[in-house]
Design an enzyme around this catalytic site. Structure first.
Site, short mmCIF file in Angstrom:
data_model
loop_
_atom_site.label_atom_id
_atom_site.label_comp_id
_atom_site.label_asym_id
_atom_site.label_seq_id
_atom_site.Cartn_x
_atom_site.Cartn_y
_atom_site.Cartn_z
CG MET A 30 -19.62 -7.85 37.05
SD MET A 30 -20.20 -9.13 35.94
CE MET A 30 -18.69 -10.00 35.60
CG HIS A 34 -8.82 -7.44 40.95
ND1 HIS A 34 -8.53 -6.34 40.20
CD2 HIS A 34 -9.67 -8.19 40.21
CE1 HIS A 34 -9.16 -6.42 39.05
NE2 HIS A 34 -9.87 -7.53 39.02
N GLY A 36 -6.83 -3.95 40.53
CA GLY A 36 -7.32 -3.25 39.32
C GLY A 36 -8.53 -2.39 39.66
CG HIS A 37 -12.26 -4.18 40.72
ND1 HIS A 37 -12.00 -5.50 40.94
CD2 HIS A 37 -13.11 -4.13 39.67
CE1 HIS A 37 -12.68 -6.24 40.08
NE2 HIS A 37 -13.35 -5.43 39.28
N GLY A 147 -11.85 -0.11 33.11
CA GLY A 147 -10.45 -0.47 32.93
C GLY A 147 -10.11 -0.78 31.48
CE LYS A 149 -8.93 -7.96 32.96
NZ LYS A 149 -9.55 -8.95 32.06
CD GLN A 153 -16.77 -4.06 30.38
OE1 GLN A 153 -17.41 -5.09 30.45
NE2 GLN A 153 -16.10 -3.59 31.42
O1 PAF Z 1 -16.29 -5.19 33.73
C1 PAF Z 1 -17.19 -5.60 34.50
O2 PAF Z 1 -16.95 -5.95 35.65
C2 PAF Z 1 -18.63 -5.69 33.99
O3 PAF Z 1 -18.65 -6.05 32.66
C3 PAF Z 1 -19.43 -4.40 34.24
C4 PAF Z 1 -18.86 -3.23 33.47
C5 PAF Z 1 -19.45 -4.08 35.73
C6 PAF Z 1 -20.88 -4.59 33.78
O4 PAF Z 1 -21.50 -5.64 34.45
#
Ligand code: PAF
Length: 292
Positions: A30, A34, A36-37, A147, A149, A153
């Site tokens: 989204m 940072h 983590g990404h 991730g 974290k 999800q």
């Molecule tokens: O973890 C996230 O940033 C969001 O939940 C994702 C997986 C991109 C879905 O919108």
């Protein structure tokens, strides 16, 4: 690096890469990227030949009163991070592009979405799985990266992909932490320096859980009480939940006999969600209770 704003353009770029035999990796985000990404992008660059990062603040996973409008959107900085990290395409659709008409079709994973964050965010995971299913259909990656974290999800998305026979691999990468243990998150941006210090109690409470299991404590209620005590040291922290669940089914475990030799045994997920000021923060650790 290309920036694609439409579904057609990202599909065309991926099609061209695939026709050259390239393995396609997708890192859904989204934005507000940072370290983590960056660790997810690095994993994608390592395992794939062509990496797509999607940046889309998905409205359908935010409930009423949540931070959809306020969510940070530093697009120029995000694109720079992607460029430096070796991303091939950044897919940046608008809400209108992703949801072209009233959305009548939803992907919903049952059971796994009912506990932990699902209790206070009833539509959240339906929004996450629906947008991920759409992204998987649009980009058609060989591998998608998420991730640890956001453990719930990650488990939910893996299950969706398996149940719906989606032809991709879902890779879960380790949580990246600040030197003080705080899990990095886009929502840390909402915190003052003082609140950031308080937030380090989240990881301390999780470490306490690991220590107690390592020392042979088998009663999860006792462990949870100790974790809550640690979190209560900061008055700025409002606990949403502290839980220890079966790491596969995300269901509550037998509170008195689960660790280490109980009915399910094996891995447990210790998970914490707290509110600090305007931010809702989550973190977790996996503990292999059966080995203790
Ligand atoms: O973890 C996230 O940033 C969001 O939940 C994702 C997986 C991109 C879905 O919108």
């Amino acid at each position: 690096m290309e920036v694609a704003k439409t579904i057609e353009s990202v599909r065309a770029l991926v099609k061209a890469a695939r026709s050259k035999g390239k393995k396609i990796g997708l890192v859904p985000t989204m934005g507000a990227l940072h370290i983590g990404h960056i660790s997810l992008i690095e994993a994608a660059v390592k395992k794939c030949d062509f990496v797509v990062v999607s940046i889309f603040v998905n409205p359908t996973q935010f409930g009423p009163g949540e931070d959809f409008e306020k969510y940070p959107r530093p697009l120029d900085a995000d694109l720079e991070i992607c460029r430096k990290a070796g991303v091939d395409v950044v897919f940046v659709p608008t809400v209108k592009e992703m949801y072209r008409s009233e959305n009548l079709t939803w992907v919903n994973v049952e059971k796994l979405t009912e506990s932990l964050c699902g209790q206070s965010r009833p539509i959240h995971f339906r929004g996450v799985t629906t947008v991920c299913a759409k992204l998987f259909n649009i980009v058609a990656p060989d591998i998608a990266f998420f991730g640890q974290k956001d453990a719930q999800q990650a488990i939910v998305i893996k299950r969706m992909a398996a149940d719906l026979n989606m032809p991709l691999e879902v890779v879960i990468c380790p949580t990246v932490r600040e030197p003080n243990g705080l899990a990095v998150s886009s929502r840390n941006k909402y915190l003052t320096e003082e609140q950031k210090k308080d937030a380090t109690l989240i990881y301390k409470s999780l470490q306490k859980c690991r220590e107690m299991i390592d020392a042979g404590t088998t009663d999860s209620e006792t462990i949870i009480a100790e974790m809550r005590k640690i979190l209560s040291q900061a008055p700025s922290i409002a606990i949403e939940y502290v839980n220890i669940v079966d790491a596969g089914a995300l269901q509550a475990i037998d509170p008195h006999a689960c660790l280490p030799t109980g009915r399910r045994g094996g891995k447990v997920l210790a998970a914490v969600a707290v509110r600090i000021g305007p931010a809702c923060l989550i973190d977790n650790i996996l503990v292999d209770a059966s080995k203790k």
